[in-house]
Design a protein around this motif. Structure first.
Motif, PDB file in Angstrom:
ATOM      1  N   ALA A  95     -16.851  32.593  -3.964  1.00  0.00           N
ATOM      2  CA  ALA A  95     -17.747  33.410  -4.887  1.00  0.00           C
ATOM      3  C   ALA A  95     -18.998  31.898  -4.336  1.00  0.00           C
ATOM      4  N   GLY A  96     -20.185  32.797  -4.041  1.00  0.00           N
ATOM      5  CA  GLY A  96     -21.656  32.294  -4.378  1.00  0.00           C
ATOM      6  C   GLY A  96     -21.845  32.756  -5.284  1.00  0.00           C
ATOM      7  N   LEU A 112     -33.644  26.080 -15.510  1.00  0.00           N
ATOM      8  CA  LEU A 112     -33.577  25.383 -14.699  1.00  0.00           C
ATOM      9  C   LEU A 112     -32.627  26.117 -13.165  1.00  0.00           C
ATOM     10  N   ALA A 113     -32.871  26.337 -12.733  1.00  0.00           N
ATOM     11  CA  ALA A 113     -32.036  26.760 -11.479  1.00  0.00           C
ATOM     12  C   ALA A 113     -30.605  26.370 -11.349  1.00  0.00           C
ATOM     13  N   TYR A 114     -29.948  27.582 -11.017  1.00  0.00           N
ATOM     14  CA  TYR A 114     -28.496  27.236 -11.739  1.00  0.00           C
ATOM     15  C   TYR A 114     -28.011  27.606  -9.417  1.00  0.00           C
ATOM     16  N   TYR A 115     -26.974  26.833  -9.236  1.00  0.00           N
ATOM     17  CA  TYR A 115     -25.922  27.074  -7.856  1.00  0.00           C
ATOM     18  C   TYR A 115     -24.683  27.158  -8.293  1.00  0.00           C
ATOM     19  N   GLY A 116     -24.009  28.060  -7.708  1.00  0.00           N
ATOM     20  CA  GLY A 116     -22.518  27.495  -7.761  1.00  0.00           C
ATOM     21  C   GLY A 116     -22.242  28.062  -6.044  1.00  0.00           C
ATOM     22  N   GLY A 139     -11.687  25.374  -7.143  1.00  0.00           N
ATOM     23  CA  GLY A 139     -13.356  24.171  -7.459  1.00  0.00           C
ATOM     24  C   GLY A 139     -13.946  25.016  -6.579  1.00  0.00           C
ATOM     25  N   GLY A 140     -15.686  23.793  -6.855  1.00  0.00           N
ATOM     26  CA  GLY A 140     -15.689  24.278  -6.380  1.00  0.00           C
ATOM     27  C   GLY A 140     -17.446  23.221  -6.644  1.00  0.00           C
ATOM     28  N   TYR A 141     -18.580  23.522  -6.207  1.00  0.00           N
ATOM     29  CA  TYR A 141     -20.137  23.043  -6.611  1.00  0.00           C
ATOM     30  C   TYR A 141     -21.538  23.408  -7.464  1.00  0.00           C
ATOM     31  N   THR A 151     -16.971  20.331  -9.228  1.00  0.00           N
ATOM     32  CA  THR A 151     -15.950  21.858 -10.693  1.00  0.00           C
ATOM     33  C   THR A 151     -14.862  22.156 -10.911  1.00  0.00           C
ATOM     34  N   ALA A 152     -14.101  21.617 -11.120  1.00  0.00           N
ATOM     35  CA  ALA A 152     -12.542  22.155 -11.070  1.00  0.00           C
ATOM     36  C   ALA A 152     -12.557  23.223 -11.535  1.00  0.00           C
ATOM     37  N   ASN A 153     -12.012  24.177 -11.512  1.00  0.00           N
ATOM     38  CA  ASN A 153     -11.924  25.805 -12.239  1.00  0.00           C
ATOM     39  C   ASN A 153     -10.958  26.578 -12.595  1.00  0.00           C
TER      40      ASN A 153
END
Length: 458
Positions: A95-96, A112-116, A139-141, A151-153
């Motif tokens: 996922a993005g 603030l720009a937020y990206y995942g 998980g991801g960043y 991150t742990a999701n």
């Protein structure tokens, strides 16, 4: 953007996880039919109910649905997912997402720009159902402004399928961060999800791997094979695929119920025997009814199943009667004895000399003997039928001459009938002045044109 070494490490791990998930994308098939799914939608980031003790934040899951005060939402497509089914309800998802953070709990911040970028293992509790709940871990960043963290999701969600391929997705995910500068938060999302990738060559809604006829549009009840006539027998086993029929006759109909399929039945609407190709032979004379002129009375084949009749009642059976519809003596092979050319010439010599009163259809006295002689000839040939024709000269109008010729022909016929000639043997016709045999410019010529003629009726 500044990212410390630890964050770089997590970033590498996240990217490695995504590549690993891509490598696993060749495993199995999603819900055994559609292995792939993509999703597009919006996401909302909420920092409030996951950070108890922080100023401006609530207790765990406090004010979870306070959209107006705590949710950060961009009214656009802000989340894209790609997933691949594994087996038994498990699938992998990448996922993005992007967002703009202006609310951090009860505190405001400069946008603030937020990206995942995230990877997850999902487990769907119910397969092949319109309601499809699931749990997800992974998980991801995540990047927030100039900061980034792994991150742990973990989360929950569900799909509501409108059909086999399109559905609505709702998901809520907790993202635990490993950098204190970016606090843990919830990310909610809603959007459209589309499953695809199953092969259905003939487009009948049954995937090729389950389709016994993958190249022909068919029905689920027959494992994807067609039953064009809806008789419960698939076309490949149906000798009459376009007409509903019986299993005992390999799908062919038997309209008359004689046990012979209509396609092999020469009389499909009449019960018959196999010996007669499904046709009846009521009188048992070897001639089937549809070819038997007398289907209830036995007769020879050469007479179309009828006993030899005597159609004209002349005592000569039709099989030896050369004129079966005309009465005639046996000595003339059942044919009527007709007047010869010489007799007809004599008859017309009489007919042409019949005299009528001027402009009338009544006879002059001197014509009576002529009419008697004609009557005798008619009686000599009782089987012959005659046509009596009337003619006039050109004096008078066409209309009056036509009517006069008809009346004079009928006057001759009436005399013959009154003197014993069968009326059925006599036909009349009037020609008026249309067929002269002589000139109408002289008295003699006009007299010749005023005549009656007799011919044999064909």
């Amino acid at each position: 953007m500044k990212i410390n070494l630890l964050n770089m490490k997590y970033l590498k791990l996240a990217i490695l996880a995504l590549f690993l998930m891509n490598g696993l994308s060749t495993i199995n098939a999603q819900d055994k039919d559609n292995p792939w799914a993509i999703g597009i939608g919006i996401n909302a980031v909420d920092f409030y109910p996951t950070n108890p003790g922080l100023a401006g934040h609530g207790a765990w899951f406090d004010e979870y649905f306070n959209v107006d005060d705590h949710y950060n939402i961009i009214p656009a497509v802000t989340k894209i997912t790609v997933s691949r089914y594994l087996t038994e309800g498990f699938s992998l998802e990448a996922a993005g997402s992007l967002n703009k953070i202006s609310k951090m709990g009860d505190n405001s911040t400069s946008d603030l720009a937020y990206y995942g970028l995230d990877g997850a293992l999902k487990y769907n509790f119910i397969e092949s159902s319109w309601f499809d709940p699931y749990v997800t871990v992974g998980g991801g960043y995540t990047w927030l402004g100039s900061l980034g963290t792994a991150t742990a999701n973990g989360g929950v969600g569900f799909n509501v399928w409108f059909n086999d391929n399109v559905g609505l997705n709702i998901e809520s995910k907790y993202k635990h961060t490993f950098e204190s500068n970016i606090v843990q938060h919830l990310q909610h999302s809603a959007g459209l999800v589309i499953k695809f990738g199953g092969t259905d060559t003939d487009g009948d809604g049954i995937y090729d791997k389950n389709d016994d006829c993958p190249n022909i549009f068919g029905l689920a009840a027959f494992n994807g094979c067609p039953d064009t006539d809806n008789d419960g027998i698939t076309d490949s086993k149906d000798d009459c695929p376009n007409v509903a029929g019986l299993l005992a006759l390999n799908g062919c109909p038997d309209a008359d119920g004689d046990g012979i399929a209509d396609k092999n039945d020469a009389c499909p609407n009449e019960k018959g025997t196999k010996a007669n190709k499904g046709c009846p032979d009521t009188d048992g004379d070897g001639v089937i009814d549809k070819e038997d002129t007398c289907p209830t009375v036995a007769g020879p084949i050469e007479n179309k199943g009828c006993p030899w009749p005597d159609t004209d009642g002349d005592g000569v059976l039709d099989n030896i009667d050369k004129c079966p519809t005309l009465a005639g003596p046996a000595l003339n092979s059942g044919c009527p004895i007709l007047p010869t050319i010489e007799v007809m010439a004599t008859l017309n010599e009489y007919a042409r000399t019949i005299l009528f009163d001027t402009g009338k259809a009544s006879f002059k006295k001197e014509s009576i003997n002529i009419l008697r002689s004609m009557t005798d000839i008619f009686k000599d040939y009782p089987e012959a039928d005659f046509v009596i024709a009337g003619h006039t000269d050109s004096v008078g109008t066409d209309r009056s001459n036509q009517l006069l010729s008809e009346r004079r022909a009928n006057a001759v016929r009436d005399y013959l009938i009154a003197n014993g000639i069968n009326p059925d043997r006599l036909t009349t016709v009037g020609y008026g002045e249309s067929k002269p045999v002589d000139t109408n410019k002289t008295a003699a010529g006009r007299q010749n044109n005023r005549r009656t003629e007799v011919t044999l009726k064909k």
